[in-house]
Write a protein that holds these residues in place. Structure first.
Motif, PDB file in Angstrom:
ATOM      1  N   GLY B  58       0.759  -1.354   0.075  1.00 35.72           N
ATOM      2  CA  GLY B  58       0.089   0.125   0.185  1.00 35.72           C
ATOM      3  C   GLY B  58       0.887   1.089   0.109  1.00 35.72           C
ATOM      4  O   GLY B  58       0.553   2.259  -0.575  1.00 35.72           O
ATOM      5  N   PRO B  64      -5.293   6.144  -2.468  1.00 38.93           N
ATOM      6  CA  PRO B  64      -5.566   6.680  -0.968  1.00 38.93           C
ATOM      7  C   PRO B  64      -5.003   6.007  -0.048  1.00 38.93           C
ATOM      8  O   PRO B  64      -5.512   4.555   0.046  1.00 38.93           O
ATOM      9  N   ASN B  65      -4.315   6.320   1.095  1.00 44.79           N
ATOM     10  CA  ASN B  65      -4.050   5.251   1.954  1.00 44.79           C
ATOM     11  C   ASN B  65      -3.882   5.944   3.332  1.00 44.79           C
ATOM     12  O   ASN B  65      -4.208   7.613   3.265  1.00 44.79           O
ATOM     13  N   TYR B  66      -3.511   5.580   4.442  1.00 45.80           N
ATOM     14  CA  TYR B  66      -3.292   6.396   5.616  1.00 45.80           C
ATOM     15  C   TYR B  66      -1.890   7.207   5.705  1.00 45.80           C
ATOM     16  O   TYR B  66      -1.869   8.116   6.593  1.00 45.80           O
ATOM     17  N   GLY B 251      -5.734  -6.326   7.539  1.00 47.72           N
ATOM     18  CA  GLY B 251      -5.249  -6.131   6.367  1.00 47.72           C
ATOM     19  C   GLY B 251      -6.112  -6.801   5.143  1.00 47.72           C
ATOM     20  O   GLY B 251      -6.999  -7.386   5.516  1.00 47.72           O
ATOM     21  N   TRP B 258      -6.633  -2.515  -5.829  1.00 44.57           N
ATOM     22  CA  TRP B 258      -8.037  -1.870  -5.225  1.00 44.57           C
ATOM     23  C   TRP B 258      -8.324  -0.599  -6.402  1.00 44.57           C
ATOM     24  O   TRP B 258      -9.111   0.248  -6.209  1.00 44.57           O
ATOM     25  N   GLY B 280     -11.866  -1.225  11.112  1.00 48.73           N
ATOM     26  CA  GLY B 280     -10.364  -1.324  10.497  1.00 48.73           C
ATOM     27  C   GLY B 280      -9.674  -0.951  11.815  1.00 48.73           C
ATOM     28  O   GLY B 280      -9.920   0.176  12.601  1.00 48.73           O
ATOM     29  N   LEU B 282      -5.572   0.224  12.646  1.00 47.69           N
ATOM     30  CA  LEU B 282      -4.207   0.427  12.251  1.00 47.69           C
ATOM     31  C   LEU B 282      -3.383   0.834  13.599  1.00 47.69           C
ATOM     32  O   LEU B 282      -3.877   1.625  14.466  1.00 47.69           O
TER      33      LEU B 282
END
Lengths: 340, 340
Positions: B58, B64-66, B251, B258, B280, B282
């Motif tokens: 990722g 888009p991700n964290y 995960g 995606w 979710g 994290l």
């Protein structure tokens, strides 16, 4: 032989055939029969209004659910409100107003212990006990506060925003200091959202451009989504979550059939990236909080701070297509059958 | 001009091209360069082991991700453990062992404030700081206890059950009094699950018959699912939830791309019917609890109540295909690169 009440006739709506998906008039039959006399612990209720709720589709389909399906030949399961006409239960007296799962029948013979509640708001319309002061309002209040837990200033998104549950969610969220966006079908319902139910913005999902409309209405994403629909509205909402968002699954009205089980966009990665939560809410798990919720809602009703709409059908025959009407979105307000 | 450390060479792995999905050797390049001298507040770390984690896919994809993606030409982002060789930060002294996001490079010049932690378990192998006593173990412990909150006797389902996180989840769940079912790919990994990691049952998802195997292993459904994969294992798990189940999304390893966003079975109705929760997780959101989690895990390690496996690659060149190996399931244990 069961003793019957002289001079009374029990008109009722029975499930005549097993539907797949949304039931239509062909799945129900109206029949008349005698009215039994209550035995020990039993109460006889003359119903005044029958409720029509999205969950009733699930109750007649033969797929796994939180309660077994209504059997063929049985009275259609539904919430109703009415007056006690005879009681052999010490907790209920003739003349009291009660609500519960009385079914679509003029006279319901029930065990007193199964009655949901005695309606104490006798200063307010009786039909409210099936809507804003019944499971619709309680669902809105407890689903929003217990699962959604919105904070003042946060963005609350609501689907079927002009419906019996949704319109309450939107107004309660505003009363709790949130901003609200309602999604509904058609210009009439979105106008209701804006002009009557006080949403900050309303989106007509039938008008197209849902993604863009949602992005414009929630530029920073939504914090709480009260989801009554699943389907396209929820698929658009998936990509507009704010970090830490709470997604309340209260209903799946836009997906009319779960056999075979339908596909849609996978939610997993979006939940992970946003550390968001999706949670199923069934009001029946929260009976401990009904009385407090109803008292708070009744206070807002008396203060004129919360409003509602009703759509009333007359008589048992009209009930046969009532669930269909609901799923076609033809009702403008809480759908009720007034008992003749 | 930046001052450099005399006699030291910094071998590092840079992101050379933007992958779509899982990166392969062609997306990385190995290069050598000078080692800078620390400025005020900075620390120079000689890394000993680099971590290889599913999340790194990722980090290199432009979706888009964290956190923002690694830039082309930059050192590959990764966790690593190593020894302080020079420090101008008052909190760190030469010779101390530290972990953090040091990247795939032999020498990492970092701001002292960004170092994740000082490794105090000097009696235990240093590599554990990237696995069981690092984010893998902490992810397992905090994801399971904070989101899953399993009660003794409940059924905990784990995907990638023999992996670095999964094997810890399964063992922690047993230590907390739960029953465990592990899902892994191939007979070797399922044997590890049963014989080494102590699962009550192990399912080989590659062997076919996943639905039936899951039904046999969890006849009453699962209460907690620690989901590292999404994909077919999760799709089977969807229909085996117990009422009130908690589904931890940690995960999505089984879904390699995606973009476009993939479809799968809709989860909404299952969550509603079972009043279940999907959330979710994290680990980076839970830094407040790292120290306690590591102390508890280190205690179990010292008591011999929890075990681990490592799969060690040697040298920077081997790192280029390491994420690929992970996604092809070729590693047998926590995948690490030992720095030459």
């Amino acid at each position: 032989m069961t003793e019957t009440m002289p001079g009374l006739e029990n008109r009722r709506v029975i499930l005549a055939a097993r539907p797949k998906g949304v039931p239509g008039p062909e799945h129900f039959a109206v029949e008349d029969g005698p009215v039994p006399v209550p035995g020990p612990g039993q109460v006889l209720v003359r119903t005044a209004f029958w409720s029509v709720d999205p969950a009733m589709r699930g109750w007649v389909n033969d797929v796994p659910n939180y309660i077994p399906p209504v059997e063929i030949g049985a009275v259609m399961r539904s919430f109703a409100v009415g007056r006690v006409v005879a009681s052999r239960h010490p907790g209920f007296a003739e003349g009291e107003i009660v609500t519960g799962l009385f079914g679509w029948q003029r006279y319901a013979l029930v065990e007193g212990a199964t009655i949901d509640r005695k309606v104490v708001e006798t200063d307010l319309p009786q039909s409210l006990a099936l809507g804003l002061l019944g499971l619709n309002g309680v669902t809105a209040y407890l689903g929003l506060t217990r699962v959604g837990a919105p904070e003042p200033g946060q963005m609350v998104l609501v689907s079927t925003a002009a419906g019996a549950v949704g319109s309450a969610v939107g107004q309660i969220a505003k009363l709790l200091g949130c901003r609200t966006v309602g999604v509904a079908g058609g210009p009439e319902k979105t106008a209701l959202c804006r002009d009557v139910f006080g949403y900050d913005a309303a989106i007509d999902y039938k008008a197209g451009g849902l993604d863009a409309a949602l992005a414009a209405a929630c530029p920073d994403g939504w914090n709480v989504y009260f989801d009554n629909t699943c389907g396209p509205v929820s698929d658009a909402a998936l990509h507009r979550m704010a970090t830490g968002a709470r997604w309340i699954i209260c209903g799946t009205a836009a997906v009319t059939d779960w056999d075979p089980w339908p596909d849609g966009p996978r939610v997993h990665r979006a939940l992970l990236v946003k550390r968001a939560r999706m949670e199923g809410f069934l009001v029946l798990d929260h009976k401990d909080a009904y009385a407090d919720a109803i008292a708070r809602l009744a206070g807002w009703v008396r203060d004129g701070r919360i409003v509602w709409r009703e759509h009333i059908l007359d008589g048992a025959e009209a009930a046969r297509d009532a669930i269909g009407m609901l799923y076609r979105g033809e009702n403008t307000g809480k759908l009720l059958v007034r008992v003749d």
